[in-house]
Every structure is written in C-alpha cells, then in structure tokens.
Design a protein around this motif. Structure first.
Motif, PDB file in Angstrom:
ATOM      1  N   ASP A 125      23.372   1.772  57.260  1.00  0.00           N
ATOM      2  CA  ASP A 125      22.861   2.784  58.181  1.00  0.00           C
ATOM      3  C   ASP A 125      23.950   3.302  59.116  1.00  0.00           C
ATOM      4  O   ASP A 125      23.998   4.484  59.460  1.00  0.00           O
ATOM      5  CB  ASP A 125      21.716   2.206  59.017  1.00  0.00           C
ATOM      6  N   LEU A 126      24.850   2.425  59.529  1.00  0.00           N
ATOM      7  CA  LEU A 126      25.869   2.814  60.506  1.00  0.00           C
ATOM      8  C   LEU A 126      26.935   3.733  59.927  1.00  0.00           C
ATOM      9  O   LEU A 126      27.428   4.635  60.618  1.00  0.00           O
ATOM     10  CB  LEU A 126      26.540   1.561  61.085  1.00  0.00           C
ATOM     11  N   ILE A 127      27.308   3.512  58.674  1.00  0.00           N
ATOM     12  CA  ILE A 127      28.435   4.268  58.119  1.00  0.00           C
ATOM     13  C   ILE A 127      28.017   5.485  57.317  1.00  0.00           C
ATOM     14  O   ILE A 127      28.870   6.210  56.809  1.00  0.00           O
ATOM     15  CB  ILE A 127      29.306   3.367  57.209  1.00  0.00           C
ATOM     16  N   GLN A 128      26.719   5.745  57.205  1.00  0.00           N
ATOM     17  CA  GLN A 128      26.281   6.863  56.385  1.00  0.00           C
ATOM     18  C   GLN A 128      26.690   8.196  57.005  1.00  0.00           C
ATOM     19  O   GLN A 128      26.182   8.593  58.043  1.00  0.00           O
ATOM     20  CB  GLN A 128      24.753   6.849  56.229  1.00  0.00           C
ATOM     21  N   PRO A 129      27.616   8.921  56.389  1.00  0.00           N
ATOM     22  CA  PRO A 129      27.875  10.291  56.845  1.00  0.00           C
ATOM     23  C   PRO A 129      26.705  11.180  56.451  1.00  0.00           C
ATOM     24  O   PRO A 129      25.962  10.869  55.529  1.00  0.00           O
ATOM     25  CB  PRO A 129      29.157  10.679  56.108  1.00  0.00           C
ATOM     26  N   TRP A 130      26.562  12.297  57.134  1.00  0.00           N
ATOM     27  CA  TRP A 130      25.409  13.169  56.907  1.00  0.00           C
ATOM     28  C   TRP A 130      25.311  13.605  55.449  1.00  0.00           C
ATOM     29  O   TRP A 130      24.235  13.671  54.870  1.00  0.00           O
ATOM     30  CB  TRP A 130      25.516  14.393  57.810  1.00  0.00           C
ATOM     31  N   GLY A 131      26.443  13.867  54.823  1.00  0.00           N
ATOM     32  CA  GLY A 131      26.436  14.411  53.474  1.00  0.00           C
ATOM     33  C   GLY A 131      25.980  13.451  52.394  1.00  0.00           C
ATOM     34  O   GLY A 131      25.725  13.873  51.274  1.00  0.00           O
ATOM     35  N   THR A 132      25.889  12.155  52.684  1.00  0.00           N
ATOM     36  CA  THR A 132      25.491  11.206  51.639  1.00  0.00           C
ATOM     37  C   THR A 132      24.000  10.891  51.680  1.00  0.00           C
ATOM     38  O   THR A 132      23.527  10.066  50.931  1.00  0.00           O
ATOM     39  CB  THR A 132      26.264   9.881  51.786  1.00  0.00           C
TER      40      THR A 132
END
Length: 228
Positions: free
Chosen positions: A31-38
């Motif tokens: 959840d913390l590292i998810q960039p918007w595009g993924t």
C-alpha cells in the motif's frame, strides 16, 4: 526425546513468527509504495444498478513473494502460519470481515466473508503448489549455498503467479455467483492485470527478502532455516 520435541516446537514458533512478519510487511509496503499508475480498476455491478462501482486495488502483489520465501526457507510446516498470518494482517490493515454469519448494518449476512477466506486459501496454497510442481519436474534447486538460484526462482514465481491468478479469477467470478454476490464485469482486463502484478510483485519482493531479510535470519536464528 522431550528436549528434541521442545527444540522443534520452538523452531516452528520462530518460523511462524517470521512468516507472519513477512506477510504483514508485504501487505503494508504494497500500500505504501503503490504509485498512482499501478492501480488496477475493479468493476463490481450491484444488482439493479445501471452502472458498475469502480474500486482501485493494488496492481502489485508483494505477498506472493513473502509467502513463497517462507516456504523456501521453512518448508510446508508454516502452512498454518501463512493462512492465519494473512487473515490477521488483512484484518488489521484492511478491516477484513471474517465471520460470514455476522450481520451487516442492513441486517444481511456477511456472505462476502467467504470470498475473503477463499482468497486466503489461494494465497496459502498457490505458491506451495508451484513449488511441488517444480519438484515433479526436478527444477526445485532454489538455493546454492546461501544464494538463490535466479533462474529457478523466477520460473517459480511465474508459476505461482499463474496458479494464484487463475484461482482468484475463479473465486471472483464463479464463487461470487454461487454466493449470490454482486458480479464482476472486468474479466477481460482482470486476468492480465493480476498476472502481471503477481509476477512483478512476487519476483521483486522475494529478491528484496533474499538480500535484506534472509541474511539477518541466518545470522540471528540460523537453525530456523530448513531450505527443504
């Protein structure tokens, strides 16, 4: 004999604790590292609704790497720890509903909790099935000394991702229909999106664990690693 049994029990306890910690870290980091595009769109069509409800879900599934690494290090003995650890982590981080016989605010049974349990079963047994499938083809040499065998581990994660995606597709389509839950209408994009997310997340996280976490385990509690 009693002493040996006690030592074995303490090893399982340590292995289970490490397994649960890796699963929790995978869910939290996902959840913390998810960039918007993924982000992946999840379309659910409620009964009687004219348009589907769109949810954003994680496009990279790090948990696949955490569970697979647990089996590579500790063997099948941590199966229960994986199942329980995934439930506990999802309950804490996502507020998962676990009791299908509980009532919603509207007075309906929380039947959808069955799909949560099914997803936990998929997460638990998918990587294990992939490992045993590779053993059947004599491709199960995942370690050379203290180093991962890159080719075998990558193939393992691809196979585990395939098992995981297909099983989740069954849960999110057929099982939802049997439980009379709102249906999914994004099957065409769901499978490739989840498969790519499982492969990238699984491979990425298992090598992070191999570089960072496994050396710590070998240093602090080397006896916990079985690599069977």
């Amino acid at each position: 004999m009693a002493r040996q049994k006690s030592a074995s029990s303490s090893e399982v306890f340590i292995q289970s604790g490490i397994t649960i910690a890796m699963i929790f870290a995978a869910l939290m980091l996902g959840d913390l590292i998810q960039p918007w595009g993924t982000k992946v769109s999840l379309s659910i069509l409620e009964k009687g609704a004219a348009a589907p409800t769109i949810f954003s879900i994680s496009g990279i599934w790090l948990v696949l790497g955490a569970v697979t690494m647990s089996y590579l290090l500790f063997g099948w003995r941590v199966v229960l720890a994986v199942f329980v650890g995934f439930h506990v982590s999802a309950l804490y981080l996502y507020g998962w509903s676990l009791n299908p016989f509980a009532l919603t605010d509207a007075g309906n049974l929380k039947t959808f909790a069955w799909t949560n349990h099914a997803h936990a079963l998929v997460t638990t047994f998918g990587p294990l099935a992939a490992i045993y499938a590779m053993r059947a083809f004599k491709l199960s040499k995942f370690f050379e000394g203290e180093k991962l065998v890159f080719q075998h581990v990558v193939f393992l994660m691809i196979l585990a991702a395939f098992f995981n995606t297909i099983a989740k597709f069954f849960v999110d389509t057929s099982l939802r229909t049997w439980l009379d839950l709102p249906i999914r209408i994004d099957e065409a994009t769901y499978v490739p999106s989840m498969l790519i997310g499982d492969i990238t997340g699984g491979i990425g996280f298992i090598f992070i664990l191999a570089l960072v976490v496994v050396p710590v385990i070998r240093f602090v509690v080397p006896s916990a690693i079985t690599e069977k």
